[in-house]
Every structure is written in structure tokens, then in C-alpha cells.
Write an enzyme that holds these catalytic residues in place. Structure first.
Site, mmCIF file in Angstrom:
data_model
loop_
_atom_site.group_PDB
_atom_site.id
_atom_site.type_symbol
_atom_site.label_atom_id
_atom_site.label_comp_id
_atom_site.label_asym_id
_atom_site.label_seq_id
_atom_site.Cartn_x
_atom_site.Cartn_y
_atom_site.Cartn_z
ATOM 1 C CE LYS A 181 -10.724 12.102 0.104
ATOM 2 N NZ LYS A 181 -10.979 12.846 1.334
ATOM 3 N NE ARG B 278 -17.235 8.903 2.047
ATOM 4 C CZ ARG B 278 -17.492 9.013 0.751
ATOM 5 N NH1 ARG B 278 -18.636 8.571 0.266
ATOM 6 N NH2 ARG B 278 -16.616 9.580 -0.061
ATOM 7 C CE LYS C 229 -17.564 13.193 1.064
ATOM 8 N NZ LYS C 229 -16.539 13.161 2.138
ATOM 9 C CD GLU D 127 -6.666 18.584 -8.531
ATOM 10 O OE1 GLU D 127 -6.087 19.383 -7.776
ATOM 11 O OE2 GLU D 127 -7.876 18.702 -8.825
ATOM 12 C CE LYS E 155 -8.708 9.158 1.554
ATOM 13 N NZ LYS E 155 -9.262 10.162 2.399
ATOM 14 C CB SER F 276 -11.491 2.790 5.861
ATOM 15 O OG SER F 276 -12.294 3.351 4.836
ATOM 16 C CE1 TYR G 110 -7.951 4.587 9.547
ATOM 17 C CE2 TYR G 110 -7.816 3.645 7.347
ATOM 18 C CZ TYR G 110 -8.201 4.663 8.189
ATOM 19 O OH TYR G 110 -8.816 5.780 7.676
HETATM 20 C C1 PBG Z 1 -12.760 13.183 4.062
HETATM 21 C C2 PBG Z 1 -11.881 11.997 4.216
HETATM 22 C C3 PBG Z 1 -12.226 10.706 3.818
HETATM 23 C C4 PBG Z 1 -11.153 9.891 4.149
HETATM 24 C C5 PBG Z 1 -10.165 10.691 4.740
HETATM 25 N N1 PBG Z 1 -10.643 12.004 4.777
HETATM 26 C C6 PBG Z 1 -13.471 10.164 3.246
HETATM 27 C C7 PBG Z 1 -14.178 10.887 2.199
HETATM 28 O O1 PBG Z 1 -13.599 11.612 1.395
HETATM 29 O O2 PBG Z 1 -15.401 10.727 2.153
HETATM 30 C C8 PBG Z 1 -11.143 8.422 3.881
HETATM 31 C C9 PBG Z 1 -10.101 7.626 4.547
HETATM 32 C C10 PBG Z 1 -10.359 6.165 4.548
HETATM 33 O O3 PBG Z 1 -11.287 5.644 3.884
HETATM 34 O O4 PBG Z 1 -9.598 5.487 5.236
HETATM 35 N N2 PBG Z 1 -12.209 14.419 4.147
#
Ligand code: PBG
Length: 327
Positions: A199, A209, A221, A237, A252, A278, A317
């Protein structure tokens, strides 16, 4: 009219739709899709998410109806994310382990109403954290091992509620092993783990968010999510998560990381998921709203790219709108 003496004419295999269908190498079906859903407390309320046209925060009753529709269309799974009011958030994410918390109630409702649907739950602190981080924050630092204890408890609460698969999305070290141990100790050896193994610290999560109001209150992050520049680290990982017991590994975001999806697919013998996040969804929707792109065709082409790259399943989505078009 002169004809060239060409030894091969690839266009012969593209001449008609029938031939094109015969030679098609990859396809997307509803069975490849997982639909992420946002849940809020209350009844009969649907709050559209501005930056994610077509998606909304739903109360449990509406979410169950939406999930049933997905199931009817052949989508095998949903992934749940709770949107909580600020007064339920604190530095250690206490609400995340509440057996009667919003997410746990939603899982129970779903398993009662549509038991065949696979319910995937998110294991991370951010929806519950007053700091907006995926781990416990102390003096500006994200504390790894203390966070693992909470993740283990959270996963058990979700499994107890009936989650089929828990999905740690926090990128703490050792989380898959800690969650596996906690689940097994609580008698949930049949609950699967879909690990967000790779990720990235990505700017493509912006709309998500907004949906959860979960942006970090301070900092970013980057001490836990990965640098978009790295691929070797992705393989490390993945190796760790498989060794710790991940049943499925995920990459991701999706579209900007197709090379990573392919590398992971070639390296492991567990299924590989990809998250069409997203921001990727928002880009297509925004361009389509301007009349700049054909939304249906572009969405289908994006999903196909994931299959070509080697993904076995896709969180998107667009799952239900795409499945509707496939009927
Ligand atoms: C956080 C989490 C995030 C997403 C899924 N779980 C955002 C982040 O790490 O800040 C993002 C998914 C998306 O953007 O569709 N645990």
C-alpha cells in the site's frame, strides 16, 4: 491491385466480432469484483460523497439493500468502511473493538440478510482515530507493536460479528501474523486475511478520506505506507505477509501500479487483489461529467488492465454499475 506477400497478417484475427471474441485473452466478470461501501449510523439516510459521484455513505438498512443488489448481480463480496462522528474517535481507537460498534452491527445485518455474500472488513485505526492515523500516535510517532494489539482485538470483534475476511490496511510491521494469532486464539481459524501488503503513500486516496473524514490531523502516512518509487520493497512486504499467513495479498492503488501487480502475481501462489482506489474512480467520473471521456468504455478498459496485469480480484467503486452493464 498489388498484394504484398506478408507471412503473417494479425488483422485476420480482428476481422469480425465473433473472431475477436474467440481470440480474447482476458475478460472481466462480476465474479472478479468487490464493492467497497461506506456505512453511517441512523436509518434510511444516504449521504452522497461529492468527490465520488454515484457513491454514498449509507445507513445499515440502505447498505443491506445495496449489498443485496450487488449479490443479485453476481458480485461476490463487499468491503465495509465505517464513517464515525468525531465523538466516537480517540487516540487509541477504542470504538474499533466495540462488539456493538457500527461496523460490527453492519456485518451482522448483512450476514442475516444475505448470508452468501462475502463480507470483508477493514482492520485499521484510521476511521476510529482522533489523529486520523492508522496506528496509535505518541509524540508524533506511529507506535507499531502497541497498534498490533488493537488490530488483533479489532479483527476478533469483526470475526465474531461474522466477517468472512478481515483486511488489514494499515501497513504496520507484523500485523498479519498478529491478527492470525489473535483470530486463531479466539477460535476463528476459518476467518481469512486479505492483506493490503503493498500500500503506497498515495495522493489518490483523497476522495476516500473525504468520505470518512479520516485525513491525518498532523503529518502524513509516509512512515508506514510505501514510497511510490519502490518495487523491491513491495516484494519484501508480500513475502512477509504470505509467511505470516495472508490468504490473499493486495496492491493499492491500482492503475498507477500495474507493474507492481504483475511482479506480485509472478512471485506468489496466493490470489492477488488490486484496489482501484477513490481517486482513480473520481478521475474517470470527473472527465465523463465534462463529456471528455466515455465513462462506460473507460471504466471497462481500466478493469481489463487489472486482469491483464494479473489481478485475480478488483476492489472498485464501479462494481455494481459495471455488473449492471454486464447483464
Ligand atoms: C485506510 C484506508 C485508505 C483507503 C482504504 N483504507 C486511505 C488511507 O490510507 O488514508 C483508501 C481507499 C481509496 O482511496 O479508495 N486504512
Amino acid at each position: 491491385m498489388a498484394t504484398y506477400d506478408l507471412p503473417e497478417r494479425p488483422r485476420r484475427n480482428r476481422r469480425t466480432d465473433a473472431v475477436r471474441r474467440l481470440v480474447r485473452e482476458h475478460q472481466v466478470t462480476p465474479a472478479d469484483l468487490i464493492w467497497p461501501l461506506f456505512v453511517i449510523d441512523g436509518h434510511d439516510r444516504c449521504e452522497p460523497i461529492g468527490s465520488m459521484p454515484g457513491q454514498a455513505r449509507l445507513t445499515r438498512d440502505l447498505l443491506v439493500a445495496a449489498a443485496r443488489r450487488a449479490h443479485d448481480l453476481g458480485v461476490p463480496a463487499v468491503a465495509l468502511f465505517p464513517a464515525l462522528p468525531d465523538d466516537l474517535k480517540d487516540p487509541v481507537g477504542t470504538e474499533s473493538t466495540n462488539p456493538d460498534g457500527l461496523l460490527q452491527r453492519t456485518v451482522r445485518d448483512l450476514k442475516d440478510a444475505v448470508p452468501e455474500l462475502c463480507v470483508i472488513t477493514d482492520v485499521a485505526l484510521d476511521p476510529y482515530s482522533s489523529d486520523g492515523h492508522d496506528g496509535i500516535v505518541r509524540d508524533g510517532e506511529i507506535i507499531n507493536d502497541e497498534t498490533l494489539d488493537v488490530l488483533g482485538e479489532m479483527a476478533v470483534a469483526q470475526a465474531e460479528a461474522g466477517a468472512d475476511i478481515v483486511a488489514p490496511s494499515d501497513m504496520m510491521d507484523g500485523r498479519v501474523g498478529a491478527i492470525r494469532a489473535a483470530l486463531d486464539a479466539a477460535g476463528h481459524s476459518n476467518t481469512g486475511i486479505l492483506a493490503y501488503s503493498v500500500k503506497y503513500a498515495s495522493a489518490f486516496y483523497g476522495p476516500f478520506r473525504e468520505a470518512l473524514d479520516s485525513a491525518p490531523r498532523a503529518g502524513d502516512k509516509k512512515t508506514y505506507q510505501m514510497d511510490p518509487a519502490n518495487v523491491d520493497e513491495a516484494m519484501r512486504e508480500v513475502r512477509l505477509d504470505v509467511a505470516e499467513g495472508a490468504d490473499i495479498v493486495m496492491v493499492k492503488p491500482g492503475l498507477p501500479y500495474l507493474d507492481v501487480v504483475r511482479a506480485v502475481k509472478d512471485a506468489v501462489d496466493v490470489p492477488v487483489a488490486v484496489y482501484n482506489v477513490s481517486g482513480e474512480y473520481a478521475m474517470v467520473k470527473a472527465a465523463a461529467a465534462n463529456g471528455w471521456l466515455d465513462e462506460e468504455l473507460v471504466m471497462a478498459e481500466c478493469l481489463l488492465a487489472f486482469k491483464r496485469a494479473g489481478a485475480d480480484m478488483i476492489l472498485t467503486y464501479a462494481a455494481v454499475e459495471v455488473a449492471e452493464r454486464m447483464q
